[in-house]
Design a protein around this motif. Structure first.
Motif, PDB file in Angstrom:
ATOM      1  N   MET A  36       0.416  -1.447   0.419  1.00  0.00           N
ATOM      2  CA  MET A  36      -0.086  -0.119  -0.100  1.00  0.00           C
ATOM      3  C   MET A  36       0.810   1.206  -0.181  1.00  0.00           C
ATOM      4  N   ALA A  37       2.205   1.066   1.054  1.00  0.00           N
ATOM      5  CA  ALA A  37       2.532   2.292   0.485  1.00  0.00           C
ATOM      6  C   ALA A  37       3.732   2.493  -0.604  1.00  0.00           C
ATOM      7  N   GLN A  38       3.812   1.428  -1.244  1.00  0.00           N
ATOM      8  CA  GLN A  38       3.886   1.398  -2.933  1.00  0.00           C
ATOM      9  C   GLN A  38       3.347   2.320  -3.020  1.00  0.00           C
ATOM     10  N   GLN A  39       2.326   1.747  -3.166  1.00  0.00           N
ATOM     11  CA  GLN A  39       1.234   2.556  -4.024  1.00  0.00           C
ATOM     12  C   GLN A  39       0.928   3.929  -3.994  1.00  0.00           C
ATOM     13  N   ASN A  40       1.158   3.998  -3.112  1.00  0.00           N
ATOM     14  CA  ASN A  40       0.683   5.288  -2.353  1.00  0.00           C
ATOM     15  C   ASN A  40       2.014   6.413  -3.132  1.00  0.00           C
ATOM     16  N   ALA A  41       3.323   6.296  -2.575  1.00  0.00           N
ATOM     17  CA  ALA A  41       4.758   6.330  -3.231  1.00  0.00           C
ATOM     18  C   ALA A  41       4.701   6.705  -5.233  1.00  0.00           C
ATOM     19  N   ILE A  42       3.999   5.535  -5.740  1.00  0.00           N
ATOM     20  CA  ILE A  42       3.829   5.613  -7.044  1.00  0.00           C
ATOM     21  C   ILE A  42       2.931   6.609  -7.532  1.00  0.00           C
ATOM     22  N   ASN A  43       1.546   7.103  -6.825  1.00  0.00           N
ATOM     23  CA  ASN A  43       0.215   7.780  -6.952  1.00  0.00           C
ATOM     24  C   ASN A  43       1.677   9.080  -6.791  1.00  0.00           C
ATOM     25  N   LEU A  44       2.121   9.313  -6.163  1.00  0.00           N
ATOM     26  CA  LEU A  44       3.351  10.471  -5.674  1.00  0.00           C
ATOM     27  C   LEU A  44       3.687  11.089  -7.146  1.00  0.00           C
ATOM     28  N   GLY A  45       3.700  10.185  -7.476  1.00  0.00           N
ATOM     29  CA  GLY A  45       5.105  10.503  -8.500  1.00  0.00           C
ATOM     30  C   GLY A  45       6.512  10.088  -8.404  1.00  0.00           C
ATOM     31  N   TYR A  46       6.513   8.866  -7.306  1.00  0.00           N
ATOM     32  CA  TYR A  46       8.201   8.414  -7.054  1.00  0.00           C
ATOM     33  C   TYR A  46       8.160   7.295  -8.093  1.00  0.00           C
ATOM     34  N   LYS A  47       8.914   7.024  -9.299  1.00  0.00           N
ATOM     35  CA  LYS A  47       9.540   6.062 -10.288  1.00  0.00           C
ATOM     36  C   LYS A  47      10.415   4.499 -10.021  1.00  0.00           C
ATOM     37  N   ASN A  48      10.694   4.872  -8.300  1.00  0.00           N
ATOM     38  CA  ASN A  48      11.345   4.236  -8.031  1.00  0.00           C
ATOM     39  C   ASN A  48      11.639   3.063  -6.945  1.00  0.00           C
ATOM     40  N   VAL A  49      10.147   2.624  -7.005  1.00  0.00           N
ATOM     41  CA  VAL A  49       9.566   2.125  -5.411  1.00  0.00           C
ATOM     42  C   VAL A  49       9.290   0.442  -5.516  1.00  0.00           C
ATOM     43  N   LYS A  50      10.056   0.330  -4.706  1.00  0.00           N
ATOM     44  CA  LYS A  50      10.157  -1.536  -4.751  1.00  0.00           C
ATOM     45  C   LYS A  50       9.307  -1.768  -3.411  1.00  0.00           C
ATOM     46  N   ASN A  51       8.769  -3.046  -3.408  1.00  0.00           N
ATOM     47  CA  ASN A  51       8.534  -3.673  -2.076  1.00  0.00           C
ATOM     48  C   ASN A  51       8.846  -5.214  -1.960  1.00  0.00           C
ATOM     49  N   TYR A  52       9.467  -5.002  -0.532  1.00  0.00           N
ATOM     50  CA  TYR A  52       9.991  -6.050  -0.167  1.00  0.00           C
ATOM     51  C   TYR A  52       8.762  -7.289   0.463  1.00  0.00           C
ATOM     52  N   LEU A  53       8.331  -8.718  -0.223  1.00  0.00           N
ATOM     53  CA  LEU A  53       7.364  -8.993  -0.761  1.00  0.00           C
ATOM     54  C   LEU A  53       7.647 -10.171   0.795  1.00  0.00           C
ATOM     55  N   GLY A  54       8.283 -10.429   1.374  1.00  0.00           N
ATOM     56  CA  GLY A  54       8.569 -11.401   2.464  1.00  0.00           C
ATOM     57  C   GLY A  54       8.632  -9.895   3.728  1.00  0.00           C
ATOM     58  N   SER A  55       8.739  -8.681   3.486  1.00  0.00           N
ATOM     59  CA  SER A  55       9.371  -8.014   4.818  1.00  0.00           C
ATOM     60  C   SER A  55       9.902  -9.093   6.009  1.00  0.00           C
ATOM     61  N   TRP A  56       9.645  -8.181   7.482  1.00  0.00           N
ATOM     62  CA  TRP A  56      10.167  -8.759   8.523  1.00  0.00           C
ATOM     63  C   TRP A  56       9.979  -9.774   9.097  1.00  0.00           C
ATOM     64  N   THR A  57       8.799 -10.775   8.286  1.00  0.00           N
ATOM     65  CA  THR A  57       9.386 -11.886   8.529  1.00  0.00           C
ATOM     66  C   THR A  57      10.313 -12.535   7.815  1.00  0.00           C
ATOM     67  N   ASP A  58      10.457 -12.610   6.651  1.00  0.00           N
ATOM     68  CA  ASP A  58      11.348 -13.238   5.782  1.00  0.00           C
ATOM     69  C   ASP A  58      13.049 -12.653   6.351  1.00  0.00           C
ATOM     70  N   TRP A  59      13.012 -11.502   6.775  1.00  0.00           N
ATOM     71  CA  TRP A  59      14.396 -11.321   7.372  1.00  0.00           C
ATOM     72  C   TRP A  59      14.477 -11.750   8.362  1.00  0.00           C
ATOM     73  N   ALA A  60      13.259 -12.084   9.261  1.00  0.00           N
ATOM     74  CA  ALA A  60      14.506 -12.271  10.858  1.00  0.00           C
ATOM     75  C   ALA A  60      14.565 -13.693  10.740  1.00  0.00           C
ATOM     76  N   HIS A  61      13.819 -14.582   9.136  1.00  0.00           N
ATOM     77  CA  HIS A  61      13.955 -16.068   8.824  1.00  0.00           C
ATOM     78  C   HIS A  61      15.517 -16.053   8.796  1.00  0.00           C
ATOM     79  N   LYS A  62      15.716 -15.330   7.811  1.00  0.00           N
ATOM     80  CA  LYS A  62      16.651 -15.154   6.921  1.00  0.00           C
ATOM     81  C   LYS A  62      17.962 -15.412   7.940  1.00  0.00           C
ATOM     82  N   THR A  63      18.162 -13.999   8.270  1.00  0.00           N
ATOM     83  CA  THR A  63      18.991 -13.749   9.577  1.00  0.00           C
ATOM     84  C   THR A  63      19.333 -14.170  10.630  1.00  0.00           C
ATOM     85  N   GLN A  64      18.781 -15.038  11.624  1.00  0.00           N
ATOM     86  CA  GLN A  64      18.730 -15.345  12.988  1.00  0.00           C
ATOM     87  C   GLN A  64      19.783 -16.730  12.301  1.00  0.00           C
TER      88      GLN A  64
END
Length: 172
Positions: A144-172
């Motif tokens: 949703m934040a990515q979509q908001n940024a796109i609507n504001l004109g930001y052109k290089n926005v990405k979404n980390y699909l796994g987000s914190w859950t993926d990060w925490a799992h892979k950095t343990q």
């Protein structure tokens, strides 16, 4: 004033990104119009008019763990955590990320001055071409934040699909 009419037409633009079943991403831009006569709502054009559509690759709008890991050491990439401060306190955060809760993303990226942004978030305000990676707990709010940024004109926005859950799992 008889016979005179004040007329004002306002436009709102929307950009919508849709992920199809075969992992193609369709990007649409719409324009809706509202007409006000003498300060009151006279006509609402509820019909959204598509002005263009293009195919994008999922790799263009999402990132994985490896991309985010590299981004943590790159000050030119903004990693924005859109979770609430209590969640960040409880679970932790990705290194070099900035916490801007989802409800504050639009004002921070649009109306907040460069100086105020730097004062509040201890980083320069990103430009419209800066790479911005959004994350949350699982990837929904960051989308949703990515979509908001796109609507504001930001052109290089990405979404980390796994987000914190993926990060925490892979950095343990």
């Amino acid at each position: 004033m008889l016979g005179r009419c004040l007329y004002r037409q306002m436009f709102a633009s929307y950009k919508l990104i849709t992920l199809t079943a075969n992992h193609n991403i369709l990007s649409y831009s719409y324009k809706a119009s509202v007409i006000r006569v003498n300060g009151s709502l006279n006509k609402l054009d509820l019909c959204l008019h598509r002005s263009y559509s293009e195919k994008s690759k999922i790799e263009d709008v999402t990132v994985d763990f490896e991309h985010v890991k590299k981004a943590t050491s790159n000050d030119n990439v903004y990693i924005i955590d859109v979770r609430e401060p209590d969640e960040v306190k409880e679970y932790g955060s990705i290194p070099n990320s900035v916490n801007i809760p989802l409800g504050s993303v639009t004002p921070a990226l649009s109306t907040m001055s460069d100086d105020e942004f730097a004062k509040v978030f201890k980083r320069q305000k990103p430009s419209e071409n800066t790479e911005i990676i959004f994350y949350c707990m699982i990837g929904k709010r960051s989308g949703m934040a990515q979509q908001n940024a796109i609507n504001l004109g930001y052109k290089n926005v990405k979404n980390y699909l796994g987000s914190w859950t993926d990060w925490a799992h892979k950095t343990q």
